[in-house]
Motif scaffolding. Sequence first.
Motif, PDB file in Angstrom:
ATOM      1  N   ALA A  75       0.848  -1.198   0.000  1.00 47.52           N
ATOM      2  CA  ALA A  75       0.000   0.000   0.000  1.00 47.52           C
ATOM      3  C   ALA A  75       0.883   1.247   0.000  1.00 47.52           C
ATOM      4  O   ALA A  75       1.809   1.364   0.810  1.00 47.52           O
ATOM      5  CB  ALA A  75      -0.918  -0.002   1.213  1.00 47.52           C
ATOM      6  N   ARG A  92      -7.663   6.295   6.951  1.00 46.44           N
ATOM      7  CA  ARG A  92      -7.695   5.607   5.652  1.00 46.44           C
ATOM      8  C   ARG A  92      -6.890   4.311   5.708  1.00 46.44           C
ATOM      9  O   ARG A  92      -7.357   3.247   5.290  1.00 46.44           O
ATOM     10  CB  ARG A  92      -7.136   6.521   4.560  1.00 46.44           C
ATOM     11  CG  ARG A  92      -7.075   5.868   3.177  1.00 46.44           C
ATOM     12  CD  ARG A  92      -6.348   6.755   2.173  1.00 46.44           C
ATOM     13  NE  ARG A  92      -6.984   8.052   2.058  1.00 46.44           N
ATOM     14  CZ  ARG A  92      -8.053   8.298   1.329  1.00 46.44           C
ATOM     15  NH1 ARG A  92      -8.605   7.303   0.635  1.00 46.44           N
ATOM     16  NH2 ARG A  92      -8.569   9.507   1.280  1.00 46.44           N
ATOM     17  N   ASP A  95      -8.327   1.600   7.989  1.00 51.19           N
ATOM     18  CA  ASP A  95      -9.477   0.929   7.375  1.00 51.19           C
ATOM     19  C   ASP A  95      -9.040  -0.029   6.272  1.00 51.19           C
ATOM     20  O   ASP A  95      -9.497  -1.179   6.219  1.00 51.19           O
ATOM     21  CB  ASP A  95     -10.452   1.961   6.816  1.00 51.19           C
ATOM     22  CG  ASP A  95     -11.157   2.765   7.901  1.00 51.19           C
ATOM     23  OD1 ASP A  95     -11.078   2.364   9.081  1.00 51.19           O
ATOM     24  OD2 ASP A  95     -11.783   3.791   7.568  1.00 51.19           O
ATOM     25  N   TYR A  96      -8.182   0.448   5.391  1.00 50.95           N
ATOM     26  CA  TYR A  96      -7.776  -0.403   4.265  1.00 50.95           C
ATOM     27  C   TYR A  96      -6.942  -1.586   4.736  1.00 50.95           C
ATOM     28  O   TYR A  96      -7.083  -2.706   4.220  1.00 50.95           O
ATOM     29  CB  TYR A  96      -7.005   0.412   3.234  1.00 50.95           C
ATOM     30  CG  TYR A  96      -7.895   1.067   2.202  1.00 50.95           C
ATOM     31  CD1 TYR A  96      -8.365   0.356   1.100  1.00 50.95           C
ATOM     32  CD2 TYR A  96      -8.272   2.397   2.325  1.00 50.95           C
ATOM     33  CE1 TYR A  96      -9.178   0.944   0.153  1.00 50.95           C
ATOM     34  CE2 TYR A  96      -9.100   3.008   1.380  1.00 50.95           C
ATOM     35  CZ  TYR A  96      -9.554   2.276   0.299  1.00 50.95           C
ATOM     36  OH  TYR A  96     -10.365   2.863  -0.640  1.00 50.95           O
ATOM     37  N   ARG A  99      -9.308  -4.102   6.099  1.00 48.83           N
ATOM     38  CA  ARG A  99     -10.128  -4.697   5.037  1.00 48.83           C
ATOM     39  C   ARG A  99      -9.330  -5.735   4.241  1.00 48.83           C
ATOM     40  O   ARG A  99      -9.807  -6.845   3.990  1.00 48.83           O
ATOM     41  CB  ARG A  99     -10.640  -3.585   4.120  1.00 48.83           C
ATOM     42  CG  ARG A  99     -11.623  -4.056   3.051  1.00 48.83           C
ATOM     43  CD  ARG A  99     -12.052  -2.923   2.142  1.00 48.83           C
ATOM     44  NE  ARG A  99     -13.144  -3.325   1.281  1.00 48.83           N
ATOM     45  CZ  ARG A  99     -14.432  -3.197   1.593  1.00 48.83           C
ATOM     46  NH1 ARG A  99     -14.779  -2.644   2.743  1.00 48.83           N
ATOM     47  NH2 ARG A  99     -15.374  -3.611   0.753  1.00 48.83           N
ATOM     48  N   ASP A 252     -12.850   8.175  -1.880  1.00 44.76           N
ATOM     49  CA  ASP A 252     -13.009   6.919  -1.157  1.00 44.76           C
ATOM     50  C   ASP A 252     -12.821   7.088   0.345  1.00 44.76           C
ATOM     51  O   ASP A 252     -12.895   6.108   1.090  1.00 44.76           O
ATOM     52  CB  ASP A 252     -12.029   5.867  -1.674  1.00 44.76           C
ATOM     53  CG  ASP A 252     -10.575   6.305  -1.495  1.00 44.76           C
ATOM     54  OD1 ASP A 252     -10.261   7.468  -1.805  1.00 44.76           O
ATOM     55  OD2 ASP A 252      -9.750   5.478  -1.046  1.00 44.76           O
ATOM     56  N   LEU A 285     -14.912   0.413  -3.302  1.00 49.28           N
ATOM     57  CA  LEU A 285     -14.437  -0.687  -2.459  1.00 49.28           C
ATOM     58  C   LEU A 285     -14.861  -2.037  -3.024  1.00 49.28           C
ATOM     59  O   LEU A 285     -14.096  -3.011  -2.987  1.00 49.28           O
ATOM     60  CB  LEU A 285     -14.955  -0.512  -1.031  1.00 49.28           C
ATOM     61  CG  LEU A 285     -14.329   0.650  -0.241  1.00 49.28           C
ATOM     62  CD1 LEU A 285     -15.009   0.802   1.113  1.00 49.28           C
ATOM     63  CD2 LEU A 285     -12.832   0.452  -0.061  1.00 49.28           C
TER      64      LEU A 285
END
Length: 302
Positions: A75, A92, A95-96, A99, A252, A285
């Motif tokens: 990332a 951000r 969360d990513y 996920r 996003d 997403l």
Amino acid sequence: MRIHLLSALARQRCPARYAHALVLAVLAVWALAGPAQAAGDEAGSRVTLPAAGGPPLRALWRPAAGAGAHPAVVALHGCGGMFNAQGGLSRRFQDYSARLHAEGYSVLLLDSFGSRGVRSICAQRYGQRDVTLAERRGDVLRALEWLRGQPQVDASRLALLGWSNGASTALAVLDAARGPVPPLAGVAVFYPGCAAPEKRQVVLAPVPILMQLGADDDWTPPAPCMALAGRLQARGHDVTLRVYPGSVHGFDGTEPVRVRAEVPNGVDPRGVHWGGNPQARAAALQELDAFLARVLTPGAAP
């Protein structure tokens, strides 16, 4: 960790005043390091990748759960870096990271800015930035080399995920004019800048790409990226393009749209619009989940 350290101090045979001073010093260090340590706890453990002609490269590493080798996603943060003003990992990336990890991927959050003592380059003009795309491209190559050496990583299933400046970096990795292109299963990018400063027509390696853009982005306008996607598709490349109406840079995210007057690189010299669009976020997403599942599935063509 705190209990073990304090217990060890209590067992030392030294005057009480020195032990007390040492305890206070340790607590002060913890207080200063608190947000950074919390960032590591939220998204994985802190690792330092070996230096290779550059500074030691810091990252947060969150390996996938379970035995065996798993796919991994690198990332790449945008121009604001990975951390918020308080030193904690931004929402951000919290969360990513969560996920992606829940989907069974290992996640490497690469800290290109903090590794160089830089917090943000958003307010710096293109061509005058403290960290260049070439430097960040080199960071990605080092990160991929490090991942290929991890026994819990399937080196044939590596993907890049980038936002804004990090998205531009991900596309630069695929640009053979900038250097060798590493093997990758896929690249997913949110609102990159696709206008080549040297005015050449960029051609990228045939790696599957998911490109997600905001139709109303006045920071990195979508038109150059749409043109790039069209050229690649005409060459037969696997490129999925999604452009979200009513969406600006950072669509996003979850923060409301606002004007960022400190950014000098947008269409309007008075500033750019930045913020989330809940509908676009939900759709993007879903697109990201589907893309990564496709390119990181065992047996999928790289």
